[in-house]
Design a protein around this motif. Structure first.
Motif, PDB file in Angstrom:
ATOM      1  N   PHE A   1       9.102 -44.847   2.705  1.00  0.00           N
ATOM      2  CA  PHE A   1       8.049 -45.817   2.405  1.00  0.00           C
ATOM      3  C   PHE A   1       7.763 -45.800   0.901  1.00  0.00           C
ATOM      4  O   PHE A   1       7.122 -44.877   0.388  1.00  0.00           O
ATOM      5  CB  PHE A   1       6.780 -45.482   3.191  1.00  0.00           C
ATOM      6  CG  PHE A   1       6.896 -45.758   4.664  1.00  0.00           C
ATOM      7  CD1 PHE A   1       6.534 -46.994   5.184  1.00  0.00           C
ATOM      8  CD2 PHE A   1       7.391 -44.788   5.530  1.00  0.00           C
ATOM      9  CE1 PHE A   1       6.654 -47.263   6.537  1.00  0.00           C
ATOM     10  CE2 PHE A   1       7.515 -45.045   6.881  1.00  0.00           C
ATOM     11  CZ  PHE A   1       7.155 -46.288   7.389  1.00  0.00           C
TER      12      PHE A   1
ATOM     13  N   PHE B   1      -4.444 -43.753   2.871  1.00  0.00           N
ATOM     14  CA  PHE B   1      -4.398 -45.067   3.522  1.00  0.00           C
ATOM     15  C   PHE B   1      -4.895 -44.982   4.964  1.00  0.00           C
ATOM     16  O   PHE B   1      -4.201 -44.466   5.841  1.00  0.00           O
ATOM     17  CB  PHE B   1      -2.966 -45.594   3.472  1.00  0.00           C
ATOM     18  CG  PHE B   1      -2.808 -47.008   3.964  1.00  0.00           C
ATOM     19  CD1 PHE B   1      -3.810 -47.945   3.812  1.00  0.00           C
ATOM     20  CD2 PHE B   1      -1.626 -47.402   4.562  1.00  0.00           C
ATOM     21  CE1 PHE B   1      -3.658 -49.245   4.246  1.00  0.00           C
ATOM     22  CE2 PHE B   1      -1.443 -48.703   5.003  1.00  0.00           C
ATOM     23  CZ  PHE B   1      -2.467 -49.627   4.844  1.00  0.00           C
TER      24      PHE B   1
ATOM     25  N   PHE C   1       5.265 -51.758  10.178  1.00  0.00           N
ATOM     26  CA  PHE C   1       6.164 -51.365   9.096  1.00  0.00           C
ATOM     27  C   PHE C   1       7.135 -52.451   8.663  1.00  0.00           C
ATOM     28  O   PHE C   1       8.084 -52.182   7.938  1.00  0.00           O
ATOM     29  CB  PHE C   1       6.946 -50.088   9.482  1.00  0.00           C
ATOM     30  CG  PHE C   1       6.131 -49.147  10.317  1.00  0.00           C
ATOM     31  CD1 PHE C   1       4.953 -48.606   9.810  1.00  0.00           C
ATOM     32  CD2 PHE C   1       6.488 -48.837  11.626  1.00  0.00           C
ATOM     33  CE1 PHE C   1       4.159 -47.765  10.582  1.00  0.00           C
ATOM     34  CE2 PHE C   1       5.700 -47.998  12.399  1.00  0.00           C
ATOM     35  CZ  PHE C   1       4.535 -47.459  11.883  1.00  0.00           C
TER      36      PHE C   1
ATOM     37  N   SER D   1       0.269 -52.202   8.057  1.00  0.00           N
ATOM     38  CA  SER D   1       0.871 -50.941   7.624  1.00  0.00           C
ATOM     39  C   SER D   1       1.673 -51.134   6.348  1.00  0.00           C
ATOM     40  O   SER D   1       1.959 -52.258   5.927  1.00  0.00           O
ATOM     41  CB  SER D   1       1.789 -50.402   8.722  1.00  0.00           C
ATOM     42  OG  SER D   1       2.907 -51.279   8.895  1.00  0.00           O
ATOM     43  N   TYR D   2       2.048 -50.020   5.733  1.00  0.00           N
ATOM     44  CA  TYR D   2       3.018 -50.077   4.650  1.00  0.00           C
ATOM     45  C   TYR D   2       4.362 -50.549   5.220  1.00  0.00           C
ATOM     46  O   TYR D   2       4.700 -50.256   6.372  1.00  0.00           O
ATOM     47  CB  TYR D   2       3.208 -48.697   4.023  1.00  0.00           C
ATOM     48  CG  TYR D   2       2.065 -48.220   3.149  1.00  0.00           C
ATOM     49  CD1 TYR D   2       1.303 -49.105   2.396  1.00  0.00           C
ATOM     50  CD2 TYR D   2       1.767 -46.863   3.055  1.00  0.00           C
ATOM     51  CE1 TYR D   2       0.282 -48.653   1.579  1.00  0.00           C
ATOM     52  CE2 TYR D   2       0.743 -46.398   2.238  1.00  0.00           C
ATOM     53  CZ  TYR D   2      -0.004 -47.305   1.504  1.00  0.00           C
ATOM     54  OH  TYR D   2      -1.017 -46.856   0.695  1.00  0.00           O
TER      55      TYR D   2
ATOM     56  N   LEU E   1      -1.023 -46.582  -6.196  1.00  0.00           N
ATOM     57  CA  LEU E   1      -1.562 -46.033  -4.949  1.00  0.00           C
ATOM     58  C   LEU E   1      -1.672 -44.509  -4.990  1.00  0.00           C
ATOM     59  O   LEU E   1      -2.063 -43.899  -3.997  1.00  0.00           O
ATOM     60  CB  LEU E   1      -0.679 -46.446  -3.762  1.00  0.00           C
ATOM     61  CG  LEU E   1      -0.657 -47.950  -3.436  1.00  0.00           C
ATOM     62  CD1 LEU E   1       0.409 -48.247  -2.384  1.00  0.00           C
ATOM     63  CD2 LEU E   1      -2.019 -48.433  -2.960  1.00  0.00           C
TER      64      LEU E   1
ATOM     65  N   CYS F   1       8.387 -50.361   5.464  1.00  0.00           N
ATOM     66  CA  CYS F   1       9.389 -49.314   5.279  1.00  0.00           C
ATOM     67  C   CYS F   1      10.489 -49.799   4.333  1.00  0.00           C
ATOM     68  O   CYS F   1      10.698 -51.002   4.141  1.00  0.00           O
ATOM     69  CB  CYS F   1       9.981 -48.888   6.625  1.00  0.00           C
ATOM     70  SG  CYS F   1      10.840 -50.179   7.526  1.00  0.00           S
TER      71      CYS F   1
ATOM     72  N   GLU G   1       4.360 -45.296  -5.296  1.00  0.00           N
ATOM     73  CA  GLU G   1       3.796 -46.352  -6.127  1.00  0.00           C
ATOM     74  C   GLU G   1       2.634 -45.804  -6.963  1.00  0.00           C
ATOM     75  O   GLU G   1       1.645 -45.305  -6.416  1.00  0.00           O
ATOM     76  CB  GLU G   1       3.309 -47.507  -5.240  1.00  0.00           C
ATOM     77  CG  GLU G   1       2.470 -48.562  -5.925  1.00  0.00           C
ATOM     78  CD  GLU G   1       3.172 -49.194  -7.115  1.00  0.00           C
ATOM     79  OE1 GLU G   1       2.492 -49.443  -8.125  1.00  0.00           O
ATOM     80  OE2 GLU G   1       4.401 -49.436  -7.030  1.00  0.00           O
TER      81      GLU G   1
ATOM     82  N   ARG H   1       7.927 -40.054   4.618  1.00  0.00           N
ATOM     83  CA  ARG H   1       7.335 -40.673   3.431  1.00  0.00           C
ATOM     84  C   ARG H   1       8.398 -41.129   2.429  1.00  0.00           C
ATOM     85  O   ARG H   1       8.147 -42.057   1.650  1.00  0.00           O
ATOM     86  CB  ARG H   1       6.352 -39.707   2.784  1.00  0.00           C
ATOM     87  CG  ARG H   1       5.082 -39.533   3.623  1.00  0.00           C
ATOM     88  CD  ARG H   1       3.980 -38.877   2.816  1.00  0.00           C
ATOM     89  NE  ARG H   1       2.714 -38.984   3.508  1.00  0.00           N
ATOM     90  CZ  ARG H   1       1.525 -39.075   2.913  1.00  0.00           C
ATOM     91  NH1 ARG H   1       1.448 -39.059   1.597  1.00  0.00           N
ATOM     92  NH2 ARG H   1       0.415 -39.175   3.616  1.00  0.00           N
TER      93      ARG H   1
ATOM     94  N   ALA I   1       5.660 -47.143  -0.875  1.00  0.00           N
ATOM     95  CA  ALA I   1       4.243 -47.112  -1.244  1.00  0.00           C
ATOM     96  C   ALA I   1       3.803 -45.718  -1.671  1.00  0.00           C
ATOM     97  O   ALA I   1       2.907 -45.573  -2.512  1.00  0.00           O
ATOM     98  CB  ALA I   1       3.385 -47.599  -0.074  1.00  0.00           C
TER      99      ALA I   1
ATOM    100  N   ASN J   1      -4.494 -48.987   8.393  1.00  0.00           N
ATOM    101  CA  ASN J   1      -3.215 -49.386   8.978  1.00  0.00           C
ATOM    102  C   ASN J   1      -3.356 -50.424  10.080  1.00  0.00           C
ATOM    103  O   ASN J   1      -2.426 -51.193  10.331  1.00  0.00           O
ATOM    104  CB  ASN J   1      -2.485 -48.151   9.510  1.00  0.00           C
ATOM    105  CG  ASN J   1      -1.971 -47.269   8.399  1.00  0.00           C
ATOM    106  OD1 ASN J   1      -0.870 -47.482   7.905  1.00  0.00           O
ATOM    107  ND2 ASN J   1      -2.766 -46.289   7.985  1.00  0.00           N
TER     108      ASN J   1
END
Length: 409
Positions: free
Chosen positions: A13, A26, A225, A33-34, A21, A36, A18, A10, A15, A29
């Protein structure tokens, strides 16, 4: 094998840091996806430092081109193919369109293409349109109860006029993982080219394309990603048969053959950030290895094991709940971590809206798989509720989801 260090994952990433968020789990996906951290850094750096025409004489221009070339090289390593076999286009939908136009020029009226009704439309529609040119389109149909494909049916579908089989690695709705290697071997024995859509699969681990035996393999980096680019692997012999689809003067540059619109320089350069992330993931969990096949195998298993640790809990919940119907197999070993369902007392959109209010990011609809839903007797106008996750999903996320489902139902 090492267990996944979720805290480290994590941290890669942005996000998850953030504020907008915060508190959100989430589970969409499969829609994208988020991104990277290395991809975001590379993209930002390119726009700041290298946003001029690449490959020209200035050192900044040369560096821009080098970064783009590196993306092809490094993605090829993790996919176990040659760099010139990797093509980066604006999307998988656009890539399949270009491929269809290329095949239209090497096929003749009466030649056959087999498609499935399990795929989403991007890997079906372009081939069906070739019927207008006299190409015969055959449909490999799913079991209307399970949504799965039976590879033994290919024995009756193949003929001496069959030239191409287009199918999915894993459906984006029923999520069943097809036995790609066996299917490709069967097709090769029949003299049939294979095109495998890995859009719903690649986010759960990049495949070894050479081992699969696919002639063409497609997926979307933004679901794995990365930036919004479509990765298209075309093995050398097939590329030579199809020929250059781009500008004639780019004939000596194989990776430009199937991207006639030209590359998005910044996004292509940033695509190598996905491999940077995979390398970080590997080196955090395993002893360093220079063997790219070892690194790719380790990362693939790490991602898939993380999915498998959470998937049974969600499948059991949906399978056992009296107000839910699972779409697709209940055996977690046969599917990706994408779970579609129907509710008996409310539409997918109504259920999704209730989940969203509780901090669950999810999707509802047909997800371009209209023909599959029709085959399963599901109204594509409402479709299904789809919950999809990848390796960065936590047990706390899953708990939040199940508690939200309890309340919504």
């Amino acid at each position: 094998m090492s267990a996944l260090d979720l805290q480290f994952v994590r941290s890669q990433f942005p996000a998850f840091d953030e504020p907008s968020l915060a508190g959100q789990a989430f589970f969409d996906n499969a829609g994208g996806s988020y991104a990277c951290l290395p991809v975001i850094v590379q993209l930002n750096r390119y726009y700041h430092q290298n946003k001029i025409q690449p490959y020209h004489l200035h050192p900044v221009s040369q560096e821009a081109g080098r970064q783009m070339d590196e993306s092809h090289d490094r993605l090829a390593g993790y996919l176990n193919v040659l760099p010139e076999e990797v093509h980066l286009g604006p999307s998988t939908s656009q890539n399949t369109y270009v491929l269809a136009q290329a095949f239209a020029h090497v096929l003749q009226a009466g030649d056959e293409i087999i498609v499935t009704n399990q795929d989403h439309e991007a890997n079906i529609g372009v081939w069906r349109r070739l019927a207008e040119r006299g190409i015969v389109i055959k449909e490999w149909r799913v079991d209307p109860i399970t949504g799965e494909l039976d590879s033994s049916e290919l024995d009756t579908l193949f003929s001496d006029k069959t030239k191409l089989l287009a199918f999915t690695h894993s459906s984006n709705v029923v999520a069943h993982i097809n036995p790609v290697k066996d299917i490709c071997a069967k097709a090769k024995a029949a003299g049939v080219w294979t095109l495998v859509d890995g859009v719903a699969y690649a986010g759960h681990g990049f495949p070894d394309v050479k081992d699969l035996g696919a002639d063409i393999y497609l997926f979307s980096l933004y679901k794995a990603f990365g930036p919004h680019q479509g990765v298209m692997v075309i093995r050398q012999d097939v590329a030579l048969k199809l020929g250059n689809q781009g500008h004639f003067f780019n004939g000596e540059y194989r990776h430009k053959w199937f991207v006639p619109a030209g590359p998005d320089h910044a996004q292509v350069a940033a695509a190598r950030g996905v491999v940077d992330y995979f390398d970080r993931l590997h080196d955090h969990h395993f002893d360093a290895s220079k063997d790219i096949s070892v690194r790719a195998s380790h990362v693939r298993k790490l991602l898939q094991d993380a999915d498998a640790a959470l998937l049974p809990q969600l499948l059991d919940y949906v399978s056992e709940h009296p107000k839910l119907t699972l779409v697709g197999p209940s055996d977690f070993t046969k599917r990706c971590a994408t779970v579609s369902m129907l509710a008996t007392e409310q539409t997918p959109q109504e259920l999704a809206a209730k989940l969203v209010k509780q901090g669950i990011i999810c999707g509802a609809g047909h997800f371009y798989a209209v023909r599959l839903l029709e085959a399963l007797g599901v109204d594509p106008n409402t479709g299904v509720l789809r919950l999809s996750f990848v390796h960065y999903t936590s047990r706390e996320d899953m708990t939040q989801l199940l508690e939200a489902l309890d309340k919504a139902l």
